[in-house]
Enzyme design. Structure first.
Site, PDB file in Angstrom:
ATOM      1  CB  SER A 133      -0.961  -0.055   1.179  1.00 36.65           C
ATOM      2  OG  SER A 133      -1.988   0.870   0.998  1.00 36.65           O
ATOM      3  CG  ASP A 273      -6.316  -4.115  -2.680  1.00 33.16           C
ATOM      4  OD1 ASP A 273      -6.421  -3.045  -2.052  1.00 33.16           O
ATOM      5  OD2 ASP A 273      -5.280  -4.791  -2.699  1.00 33.16           O
ATOM      6  CG  HIS A 300      -5.381  -2.712   1.138  1.00 36.32           C
ATOM      7  ND1 HIS A 300      -4.847  -2.458  -0.107  1.00 36.32           N
ATOM      8  CD2 HIS A 300      -4.755  -1.840   1.984  1.00 36.32           C
ATOM      9  CE1 HIS A 300      -3.942  -1.491  -0.008  1.00 36.32           C
ATOM     10  NE2 HIS A 300      -3.868  -1.108   1.252  1.00 36.32           N
TER      11      HIS A 300
HETATM   12  N1  PHE Z   1      -3.816   4.038   3.410  1.00 38.43           N
HETATM   13  C1  PHE Z   1      -3.278   3.142   2.418  1.00 38.43           C
HETATM   14  C2  PHE Z   1      -2.357   2.148   3.090  1.00 38.43           C
HETATM   15  O1  PHE Z   1      -2.807   1.219   3.669  1.00 38.43           O
HETATM   16  C3  PHE Z   1      -2.525   3.886   1.380  1.00 38.43           C
HETATM   17  C4  PHE Z   1      -3.373   4.581   0.426  1.00 38.43           C
HETATM   18  C5  PHE Z   1      -3.453   5.942   0.417  1.00 38.43           C
HETATM   19  C6  PHE Z   1      -4.051   3.879  -0.534  1.00 38.43           C
HETATM   20  C7  PHE Z   1      -4.240   6.596  -0.489  1.00 38.43           C
HETATM   21  C8  PHE Z   1      -4.816   4.520  -1.454  1.00 38.43           C
HETATM   22  C9  PHE Z   1      -4.923   5.884  -1.418  1.00 38.43           C
HETATM   23  O2  PHE Z   1      -1.158   2.276   3.096  1.00 38.43           O
END
Ligand code: PHE
Length: 319
Positions: A133, A273, A300
């Site tokens: 991510s 995801d 995810h």
């Molecule tokens: N918050 C997500 C993560 O788990 C990262 C992310 C930020 C994904 C913005 C999509 C958009 O790291």
């Protein structure tokens, strides 16, 4: 083959005995023990790291998401430590690392410097680099700005090369929530009602569909959510939740720079995801020879939802 397994099993038994005998291990003892922890100086403070395993293969360095999620949800990847060192660390601003309340520290360039500082502290000249991510963003940014020195392979999980692209995907997922849940979330946000039970329960229903479908969430996921809720890095860089990206990463865009990545690359994603499939496909199309794996029934946190399959796929790729 038989002999190799036997030797490893013996080694592991011996190592277990030395861990028990010496208790809390320091970094210097790490070369003879399977698990060591310590702190590395990085710009802005100290970060906590853990190195598991001592096999001969190239070390695997793991970059967690969030930002601010900490290493916890990645722990199933300890299983890869029978062949190589696997290195976890909590990035500045979360988990067991320092978390200074200084908003100016939580930036993409500082996070890139942090990767270098951790590599230097642990002598990681050659690595397989894994990013989940936000960690996938950091891995891409690291590669594009630092040239990928010593990075032999790359694994990008729940991956994105563009926040605008990921945000557009999340908007589609929100619109598809049952009973107009997405519209309701936005209405409550516009009214500043983020702390209400109604808002929080809509967030939870999105998370159980698109963040982690292993319900009830196991302790490592709860620890991750706890890390995020306390992390200045999450607040400053990401925003109040996964789909409200108003932090300083909000305009990040590297789609046109992916050609700089010229190492074997594995991209993984879950069928549901929160970082939508198009984000992963964009990366696959831009990195020659890369592979994309879609984990069925997962979202995810694929490494939590299907740990055995996930580890098996990674093992095959990084062999
Ligand atoms: N918050 C997500 C993560 O788990 C990262 C992310 C930020 C994904 C913005 C999509 C958009 O790291």
């Amino acid at each position: 083959m038989y002999q190799q397994i036997t030797r490893r099993a013996t080694l592991r038994a011996l190592i277990g005995a030395s861990v028990a005998a010496f208790g809390n291990l320091n970094a210097r003892a790490a070369s003879v023990v399977p698990e060591a922890t310590g702190y590395a100086d990085v710009p802005g403070g100290k970060v906590w790291w853990m190195r598991v395993g001592l096999g001969p293969k190239t070390p695997l360095l793991l970059l967690h998401g969030g930002p601010g999620a900490g290493h916890n949800y990645l722990l199933s990847m300890k299983a890869l430590a029978d062949e190589r060192p696997v290195i976890f660390y909590d990035q500045l601003g979360c988990g067991r690392s320092d978390a200074p309340e200084n908003d100016s520290l939580y930036t993409i360039p500082r996070s890139v410097e942090e990767v270098d500082a951790v590599r230097r502290a642990l002598g990681l000249d050659r690595i397989v680099l894994f990013g989940s991510s936000w960690g996938s963003m950091l891995a891409i940014e690291y590669f594009v700005t630092r040239g990928g020195l010593g990075v032999e392979k790359l694994v990008l999980s729940g991956a994105l090369a563009s926040i605008p692209q990921a945000v557009a995907g999340m908007r589609r997922l929100l619109e598809a929530l049952p009973n107009g849940g997405g519209a309701r979330l936005r209405t409550l946000e516009a009214q500043g009602q983020l702390q209400t039970d109604e808002y929080q329960s809509l967030v939870q229903s999105f998370y159980e569909k698109h963040l982690c479908r292993a319900v009830p969430w196991p302790p490592d996921v709860l620890a991750t959510v706890d890390n995020i809720s306390k992390s200045p890095a999450y607040r400053v860089m990401n925003g109040p939740n996964e789909f409200t990206i108003i932090g300083n990463i909000k305009d990040w865009e590297r789609r046109s720079d992916l050609g700089a990545i010229r190492v074997p690359t594995l991209i993984t994603t879950g069928q549901y995801d929160e970082v939508t499939l198009d984000c992963a496909q964009t990366i696959m199309e831009a990195i020659p020879g890369s592979q994309l794996l879609i984990f069925e029934g997962c979202s995810h946190m694929t490494m939590v939802e299907k740990p055995v399959e996930y580890v098996r796929a990674l093992r095959a790729f990084i062999a």
